[in-house]
Design an enzyme around this catalytic site. Structure first.
Site, PDB file in Angstrom:
ATOM      1  N   CYS A 151      83.305 -33.647  97.918  1.00 36.23           N
ATOM      2  CA  CYS A 151      82.784 -34.886  98.502  1.00 36.23           C
ATOM      3  C   CYS A 151      83.822 -35.996  98.452  1.00 36.23           C
ATOM      4  CB  CYS A 151      81.516 -35.330  97.778  1.00 36.23           C
ATOM      5  SG  CYS A 151      80.014 -34.481  98.310  1.00 36.23           S
ATOM      6  N   CYS A 217      78.229 -10.348  71.734  1.00 37.78           N
ATOM      7  CA  CYS A 217      77.634 -11.400  70.903  1.00 37.78           C
ATOM      8  C   CYS A 217      76.304 -11.878  71.484  1.00 37.78           C
ATOM      9  CB  CYS A 217      78.589 -12.589  70.790  1.00 37.78           C
ATOM     10  SG  CYS A 217      79.944 -12.357  69.630  1.00 37.78           S
ATOM     11  N   CYS A 259      85.775 -19.751  73.908  1.00 36.96           N
ATOM     12  CA  CYS A 259      85.355 -18.416  73.476  1.00 36.96           C
ATOM     13  C   CYS A 259      86.470 -17.392  73.668  1.00 36.96           C
ATOM     14  CB  CYS A 259      84.111 -17.973  74.247  1.00 36.96           C
ATOM     15  SG  CYS A 259      82.566 -18.645  73.600  1.00 36.96           S
TER      16      CYS A 259
END
Length: 298
Positions: A151, A217, A259
Site C-alpha cells: 500500500c 516440539c 527458533c
C-alpha cells in the site's frame, strides 16, 4: 545485579531458546556452525538424545481442533494480567504509534491510510485474522506487513518500511488490534494450498545441528516442560507481540528466526517465501483461535 546479554551462540543448550534472534547479530560477527566447540556439540547431542527418549521423534500428528490452545493459557498470573490490561501491556505503546501513523500523510501522493480506509475500527476489523492472503498482482501469498508495504509503495508512493522497523511493527500492531477477539479465519483460497503444503513441510522437517523440527516440539510435545518452561503449541494468534525475553515487541518472523537459531540452523531472510509459507500453514493450523494482538509472552 548486572548480567551480560548472551549471543545466540554463547547460550548453553539447557537455555534452549536464544536471548536474541539472529537478526540482532551482524552476519560478520556470527561464527559459522563449524566453529562451535566440541564440548558444545556434545551438549547438543545430549539434548537431542533427551528429546529422542521422551518421544520427541514420534510421528507428527496435527493437533485436533478441539485441543487447540493459545500460548496465553500457559502464561503465569502476572503475565496474563499484563496482557489483559491495556494500561500495563507494553505492546499498546506500539499500537498508539501505529494509530498516529494511520492518520499521517506520507509519500509523494500525500495520502494517509485513513484517507483510503477511514476509521480503522470499522475498516480493519477482522483484517489481520485473514492474513496471509494471496496477492494476485504478485502471484503469491503475502503477510500483513507486506500488504502494508505494498500500500505504501503503490498508493502512497512512499518507501516501504524495513522489516522489524518501529514503524512497520507499529502499523501492523494497530491493525491487528482492531481484530482482537476475532477468530483466526484464513482464506479458503485454493491458490494458497501450495504455500500451505510447503509450510507444513518446513514445519515438520528436521533442521540444524540439533536435527529437530518445529513439529517435534509444538505438535508432539506441547504441554511438557523443557528447561523449566512449558512447551507451547506455537500458534501465531498474538503477533506482533511483546516478549519479555526480548524486552520489546516483535513479529512472527522474528520468533521463527529465534527458533531456528535455537535449533542451530541457518535462518531465512525476513520476508522470504519460506517464512510466508510457514505463516500460511501456521495460521491454518490455528484456525479458530482468537486474535490477541498485542499479546505478551515470556
Amino acid at each position: 545485579f548486572f548480567f551480560k546479554q548472551k549471543t545466540a551462540y554463547e547460550i548453553l543448550t539447557c537455555d534452549w531458546s536464544s536471548d536474541v534472534c539472529s537478526s540482532d547479530l551482524r552476519r560478520s560477527a556470527r561464527p559459522s556452525l563449524k566453529s562451535l566447540r566440541s564440548s558444545e556439540m556434545a551438549r547438543l547431542a545430549r539434548l537431542a538424545a533427551v528429546l529422542f527418549l521422551t518421544g520427541a521423534l514420534s510421528a507428527h500428528a496435527q493437533i485436533p481442533q478441539s485441543e487447540l490452545r493459545s500460548g496465553y493459557a500457559d502464561l503465569g498470573r502476572d503475565s496474563k494480567a499484563m496482557q489483559d490490561d491495556d494500561t500495563t501491556n507494553p505492546g499498546m505503546l506500539w499500537a498508539l504509534d501505529g494509530e498516529a501513523l494511520w492518520k499521517q500523510k506520507a509519500g509523494n501522493a500525500e495520502r494517509s491510510c485513513a484517507d483510503c480506509h477511514g476509521d480503522a475500527k470499522q475498516s480493519m476489523k477482522g483484517v489481520s485474522a485473514r492474513f496471509p492472503a494471496f496477492q494476485p498482482t504478485l502471484g503469491r501469498p503475502i503477510n500483513l506487513d507486506q500488504r502494508i508495504n505494498l500500500c505504501r509503495a503503490q498508493n502512497q508512493q512512499a518507501r516501504p518500511f524495513n522489516y522489524e522497523s518501529k514503524e512497520l511493527l507499529a502499523l501492523s500492531t494497530f491493525i491487528g488490534l482492531q481484530s482482537r477477539g476475532e477468530k483466526l479465519n484464513p482464506p479458503d483460497d485454493p491458490r494458497l494450498q501450495p504455500s500451505r503444503d510447503t509450510g507444513r513441510k518446513l514445519f515438520t522437517t528436521r533442521v540444524g545441528q540439533l536435527n529437530l523440527s518445529c513439529a517435534q516440539c509444538h505438535d508432539d510435545n506441547w504441554g511438557r516442560k523443557l528447561a523449566g518452561n512449558t512447551v507451547p503449541q506455537g500458534h501465531p494468534n498474538g503477533y506482533p507481540l511483546y516478549r519479555l525475553e526480548w524486552q520489546t515487541l516483535g513479529s512472527l518472523q522474528r520468533r521463527l528466526r529465534n527458533c531456528m537459531i535455537g535449533m542451530r540452523a541457518e535462518p531465512y531472510e525476513y520476508g522470504s517465501t519460506e517464512y510466508v509459507d510457514l505463516e500460511v500453514y501456521l495460521t491454518s493450523r490455528a484456525r479458530g483461535l482468537p486474535v490477541e494482538t498485542p499479546a505478551v509472552r515470556p
